[in-house]
Design an enzyme around this catalytic site. Structure first.
Site, mmCIF file in Angstrom:
data_model
loop_
_atom_site.group_PDB
_atom_site.id
_atom_site.type_symbol
_atom_site.label_atom_id
_atom_site.label_comp_id
_atom_site.label_asym_id
_atom_site.label_seq_id
_atom_site.Cartn_x
_atom_site.Cartn_y
_atom_site.Cartn_z
ATOM 1 N N ARG A 56 0.830 -1.202 0.000
ATOM 2 C CA ARG A 56 0.000 0.000 0.000
ATOM 3 C C ARG A 56 0.864 1.251 0.000
ATOM 4 N NH1 ARG A 56 -4.745 1.059 4.252
ATOM 5 N NH2 ARG A 56 -2.986 1.383 5.616
ATOM 6 N N THR B 46 -1.323 7.644 -0.779
ATOM 7 C CA THR B 46 -2.583 7.469 -1.526
ATOM 8 C C THR B 46 -3.415 6.310 -0.978
ATOM 9 O OG1 THR B 46 -1.627 5.923 -3.095
ATOM 10 C CG2 THR B 46 -1.451 8.264 -3.650
ATOM 11 N N ASP C 225 0.328 -2.397 12.111
ATOM 12 C CA ASP C 225 0.764 -2.898 10.796
ATOM 13 C C ASP C 225 1.057 -4.403 10.910
ATOM 14 O OD1 ASP C 225 2.482 -1.573 8.102
ATOM 15 O OD2 ASP C 225 2.567 -3.699 8.619
ATOM 16 N N ASP D 254 4.578 -5.632 9.626
ATOM 17 C CA ASP D 254 5.665 -5.220 10.519
ATOM 18 C C ASP D 254 5.634 -5.987 11.838
ATOM 19 O OD1 ASP D 254 6.728 -3.436 8.742
ATOM 20 O OD2 ASP D 254 5.740 -1.679 9.594
HETATM 21 C C1 PRP Z 1 -1.388 -4.490 4.505
HETATM 22 C C2 PRP Z 1 -2.284 -5.710 4.624
HETATM 23 C C3 PRP Z 1 -3.088 -5.665 3.363
HETATM 24 C C4 PRP Z 1 -3.263 -4.185 3.148
HETATM 25 C C5 PRP Z 1 -4.645 -3.800 3.599
HETATM 26 O O1 PRP Z 1 -0.301 -4.731 3.665
HETATM 27 O O2 PRP Z 1 -1.558 -6.904 4.808
HETATM 28 O O3 PRP Z 1 -2.442 -6.276 2.259
HETATM 29 O O4 PRP Z 1 -2.290 -3.519 3.942
HETATM 30 O O5 PRP Z 1 -4.905 -2.477 3.319
HETATM 31 P P1 PRP Z 1 -6.006 -2.029 2.265
HETATM 32 O O6 PRP Z 1 -7.222 -2.856 2.520
HETATM 33 O O7 PRP Z 1 -6.211 -0.576 2.571
HETATM 34 O O8 PRP Z 1 -5.460 -2.239 0.882
HETATM 35 P P2 PRP Z 1 0.833 -3.636 3.394
HETATM 36 O O9 PRP Z 1 0.515 -2.869 2.142
HETATM 37 O O10 PRP Z 1 1.075 -2.858 4.635
HETATM 38 O O11 PRP Z 1 2.085 -4.559 3.036
HETATM 39 P P3 PRP Z 1 2.903 -5.571 3.960
HETATM 40 O O12 PRP Z 1 2.033 -6.775 4.197
HETATM 41 O O13 PRP Z 1 4.088 -5.895 3.107
HETATM 42 O O14 PRP Z 1 3.276 -4.877 5.245
HETATM 43 N N1 URA Z 2 -2.591 -2.672 6.903
HETATM 44 C C1 URA Z 2 -2.240 -3.088 8.144
HETATM 45 O O1 URA Z 2 -1.301 -3.884 8.303
HETATM 46 N N2 URA Z 2 -2.941 -2.604 9.181
HETATM 47 C C2 URA Z 2 -3.960 -1.754 9.034
HETATM 48 O O2 URA Z 2 -4.574 -1.366 10.034
HETATM 49 C C3 URA Z 2 -4.307 -1.337 7.732
HETATM 50 C C4 URA Z 2 -3.610 -1.816 6.675
#
Ligand code: PRP
Ligand code: URA
Length: 208
Positions: A103, A107, A199, A202
């Protein structure tokens, strides 16, 4: 929210509490995720189709059952990886695809960086794994890609959903049931689910 199935039981509630707790370290966090993923796998498996197959016990031949559909698990990188092992333990014959989405912090739109999926998506039950459904942008993009690859029978497994994400899925992919362990209040100004767990990627991988 017609597409939403909340998978709720006392063990899931207890484990969600560990996940939400900001003091929970990676090891306990991963274990709690893993336990909830077992519960989700069992609940989702209620929608699997079986066919009868004979089995010979040491005493006689009787009726057995086998799954009559290929199951494809698709974790969304990174956080979705934390759910895969529990699903594979319950469905050892499952094939596994991967979708990489990150993400954009400003944006909140998903940026794609990796795709690899197995053959025969059109005759498979495709289960996308991602613990967080926030704006729904990532999940929606994942299903758009999978449907372009032929997927017809799709399901989303997540742990924490926001109403915004559920609504986006209902709008973009009304055919996809969304299984979640809980429906939280909403999103904050940074697009994080509240109360949420922070997150997920993380916290799982210790990259805070
Ligand atoms: C997180 C989560 C989803 C997304 C959800 O991933 O694991 O994939 O955000 O958010 P959304 O519904 O608003 O799209 P992130 O993009 O943080 O990547 P990561 O798993 O590599 O930390
Ligand atoms: N992605 C995450 O990991 N946590 C949130 O709360 C939203 C998006």
């Amino acid at each position: 929210m017609k597409n939403l199935i909340i998978v709720d039981n006392p063990l899931i509630k207890r484990d969600l509490t560990y996940l939400r707790d900001k003091e929970t370290r990676e090891y306990q966090f991963r274990l709690a995720l893993r336990r909830i993923a077992y519960c989700l796998a069992i609940e989702i498996s209620n929608s699997f189709n079986l066919e009868e197959s004979e089995v010979e016990t040491p005493l006689e031949i009787t009726t057995g059952y086998k799954l009559n559909q290929q199951i494809v698990l698709v974790p969304v990188l990174r956080a979705g990886l934390s759910l895969v092992n529990s699903f594979i333990e319950m469905i050892p014959q499952a094939k596994v695809g991967h979708i990489g989405l990150q993400r954009d912090e400003k944006t909140l739109l998903p940026i794609d960086y990796y795709y690899k999926t197995p053959k025969n998506m059109d005759i498979s039950k495709v289960i996308v794994l991602d613990p967080m459904l926030a704006t729904g942008g990532s999940a929606s993009a994942a299903f758009t890609y999978l449907k372009n690859r032929g997927a017809k029978d799709c399901t989303l497994a997540c742990l924490i959903a926001a109403p915004e994400g559920v609504k986006k899925m209902e709008l973009d992919h009304p055919d996809v049931p969304v299984y979640t362990a809980t429906l939280d209040r909403g999103l904050n100004e940074n697009g994080y689910i509240v109360p949420g767990l922070g997150d997920a990627g993380d916290r799982t991988f210790g990259t805070l």
